[in-house]
Design an enzyme around this catalytic site. Structure first.
Site, PDB file in Angstrom:
ATOM      1  N   HIS A  43      35.238  57.319   9.848  1.00  0.00           N
ATOM      2  CA  HIS A  43      36.513  58.048   9.950  1.00  0.00           C
ATOM      3  C   HIS A  43      37.044  57.974  11.382  1.00  0.00           C
ATOM      4  O   HIS A  43      38.235  57.764  11.599  1.00  0.00           O
ATOM      5  CB  HIS A  43      36.319  59.529   9.585  1.00  0.00           C
ATOM      6  CG  HIS A  43      35.867  59.784   8.176  1.00  0.00           C
ATOM      7  ND1 HIS A  43      34.732  60.499   7.885  1.00  0.00           N
ATOM      8  CD2 HIS A  43      36.389  59.425   6.982  1.00  0.00           C
ATOM      9  CE1 HIS A  43      34.579  60.588   6.580  1.00  0.00           C
ATOM     10  NE2 HIS A  43      35.563  59.936   5.996  1.00  0.00           N
ATOM     11  N   GLN A 160      40.021  50.413  -3.142  1.00  0.00           N
ATOM     12  CA  GLN A 160      40.946  51.531  -2.911  1.00  0.00           C
ATOM     13  C   GLN A 160      42.071  51.089  -1.973  1.00  0.00           C
ATOM     14  O   GLN A 160      43.254  51.319  -2.245  1.00  0.00           O
ATOM     15  CB  GLN A 160      40.169  52.694  -2.290  1.00  0.00           C
ATOM     16  CG  GLN A 160      41.035  53.798  -1.734  1.00  0.00           C
ATOM     17  CD  GLN A 160      40.204  54.976  -1.258  1.00  0.00           C
ATOM     18  OE1 GLN A 160      39.795  55.800  -2.073  1.00  0.00           O
ATOM     19  NE2 GLN A 160      39.942  55.083   0.032  1.00  0.00           N
ATOM     20  N   SER A 192      30.190  59.423   3.743  1.00  0.00           N
ATOM     21  CA  SER A 192      29.880  60.857   3.621  1.00  0.00           C
ATOM     22  C   SER A 192      28.732  61.061   2.649  1.00  0.00           C
ATOM     23  O   SER A 192      27.936  61.987   2.780  1.00  0.00           O
ATOM     24  CB  SER A 192      31.106  61.629   3.133  1.00  0.00           C
ATOM     25  OG  SER A 192      32.184  61.381   3.997  1.00  0.00           O
TER      26      SER A 192
HETATM   27  P1  AMP Z   1      36.562  59.338   2.541  1.00  0.00           P
HETATM   28  O1  AMP Z   1      36.476  60.574   3.386  1.00  0.00           O
HETATM   29  O2  AMP Z   1      35.250  58.831   2.085  1.00  0.00           O
HETATM   30  O3  AMP Z   1      37.587  59.473   1.435  1.00  0.00           O
HETATM   31  O4  AMP Z   1      37.129  58.204   3.508  1.00  0.00           O
HETATM   32  C1  AMP Z   1      38.313  58.368   4.220  1.00  0.00           C
HETATM   33  C2  AMP Z   1      38.694  57.041   4.813  1.00  0.00           C
HETATM   34  O5  AMP Z   1      37.660  56.578   5.680  1.00  0.00           O
HETATM   35  C3  AMP Z   1      38.905  55.941   3.749  1.00  0.00           C
HETATM   36  O6  AMP Z   1      40.024  55.158   4.096  1.00  0.00           O
HETATM   37  C4  AMP Z   1      37.624  55.154   3.845  1.00  0.00           C
HETATM   38  O7  AMP Z   1      37.747  53.818   3.442  1.00  0.00           O
HETATM   39  C5  AMP Z   1      37.322  55.254   5.324  1.00  0.00           C
HETATM   40  N1  AMP Z   1      35.893  54.981   5.589  1.00  0.00           N
HETATM   41  C6  AMP Z   1      34.838  55.551   4.958  1.00  0.00           C
HETATM   42  N2  AMP Z   1      33.686  55.020   5.429  1.00  0.00           N
HETATM   43  C7  AMP Z   1      34.023  54.102   6.358  1.00  0.00           C
HETATM   44  C8  AMP Z   1      33.281  53.211   7.197  1.00  0.00           C
HETATM   45  N3  AMP Z   1      31.945  53.160   7.174  1.00  0.00           N
HETATM   46  N4  AMP Z   1      33.967  52.401   8.032  1.00  0.00           N
HETATM   47  C9  AMP Z   1      35.321  52.440   8.079  1.00  0.00           C
HETATM   48  N5  AMP Z   1      36.078  53.261   7.320  1.00  0.00           N
HETATM   49  C10 AMP Z   1      35.449  54.083   6.471  1.00  0.00           C
END
Ligand code: AMP
Length: 281
Positions: A43, A160, A192
């Site tokens: 994030h 996504q 997460s």
């Molecule tokens: P989430 O909180 O899991 O819905 O993720 C929020 C955003 O963070 C989404 O656009 C995810 O693709 C991105 N994201 C989650 N994990 C990673 C990661 N390891 N590297 C880069 N972006 C991430």
């Protein structure tokens, strides 16, 4: 927890769309990072990117129940608002945090049900019924509320990113910027959901991802790549006692099954001790 808000000098916390609209009104170069919280370095990389290219950065924290196809998954989704706020404050790169309640987003605003094309019902769309319909719905609502110039999303959730890009670009012309996947030193992609895994599980996730990195290299030599992947999928399931939903090589521009390495990625989803993990390489 709200007592904490006063200690954040840098970031303004917005609890509803009325205060959001008022606070964001003076600005016209807004970068938006939507999240479901349990903030990690993945994030933070999106926030960093937004900070580099936009004047103001807003992060949302909202665990969207509509994108969970499984009630237990929603209930157990890791939440840690206090730690999240502290981490975000520390970056000094976040201007606004939007922490809406369900009603603030979904209130009274009835709109036609979003449908995913048949040809897009692959990978996670095939295995998580209704998931992307829920994602696109909330992304459209958030876009209407925040009205960002740019949205920053991770390649970690490649499908996504692909679907949101297609959907929002056509409808709103909002620029969606894909950011590369951030990994731990042991190669496991930050997520997460990793907070739900034991040390042992994480070590196993590392072994599996390293195997897949090697697989991506070796697959170059295989003639029928997706047939070969089916065999490897069965082997990995037996060896590590895991359930792999898919292990497929697909083109990055249209997500069709690919028979070449060029412009393709290896997509995987699997369950480790009941926790669903996805990645792409
Ligand atoms: P989430 O909180 O899991 O819905 O993720 C929020 C955003 O963070 C989404 O656009 C995810 O693709 C991105 N994201 C989650 N994990 C990673 C990661 N390891 N590297 C880069 N972006 C991430």
């Amino acid at each position: 927890m709200f007592y904490l808000f006063n200690t954040f000098t840098q970031m303004k916390i917005l609890l509803n769309k009325t205060s959001l609209t008022k606070s964001l009104e003076p600005f016209n170069d807004i970068g938006f990072v939507p999240t479901m919280g349990s903030i990690h370095k993945g994030h933070l990389s999106l926030i960093n990117k937004s900070n580099q290219v936009c004047n103001k950065t807003i992060v949302s924290i909202f665990v969207n129940p509509k994108q969970f196809n499984n009630k237990k998954d929603f209930k157990t989704y890791p939440k840690n608002m206090k730690k999240d706020l502290q981490l975000l404050n520390k970056t000094k790169q976040v201007d606004f945090i939007y922490i809406p309640k369900f009603k603030d987003i979904f209130n009274n605003n009835k709109k036609p049900k979003i449908k995913i094309n048949k040809k897009d019902k692959i990978l996670c769309a095939k295995f998580r019924k209704g998931h992307f319909e829920g994602v696109l719905d909330v992304m459209e609502r958030l876009t209407n509320i925040v009205k960002p110039n740019k949205i920053f999303m991770g390649e970690k959730d490649f499908q996504q990113l692909f679907l949101v890009k297609k959907f929002l670009k056509n409808k709103y012309g909002t620029e969606i910027i894909g950011c590369k996947t951030i990994r731990e030193k042991n190669k496991v992609a930050l997520s997460s959901r990793n907070y739900l895994l034991s040390e042992e599980n994480l070590a196993l996730a590392s072994v599996i991802i390293r195997k897949l990195i090697n697989l991506k290299k070796n697959i170059k030599l295989k003639k029928n790549k997706n047939r070969y992947l089916k065999t490897v999928k069965n082997e990995l399931e037996k060896k590590f006692n895991i359930n792999i939903e898919y292990l497929e090589l697909r083109n990055i521009y249209n997500l069709k099954l690919s028979s070449v390495i060029n412009k393709s990625r290896l997509f995987v989803a699997y369950y480790l001790n009941g926790v669903r993990l996805i990645d792409n390489l």
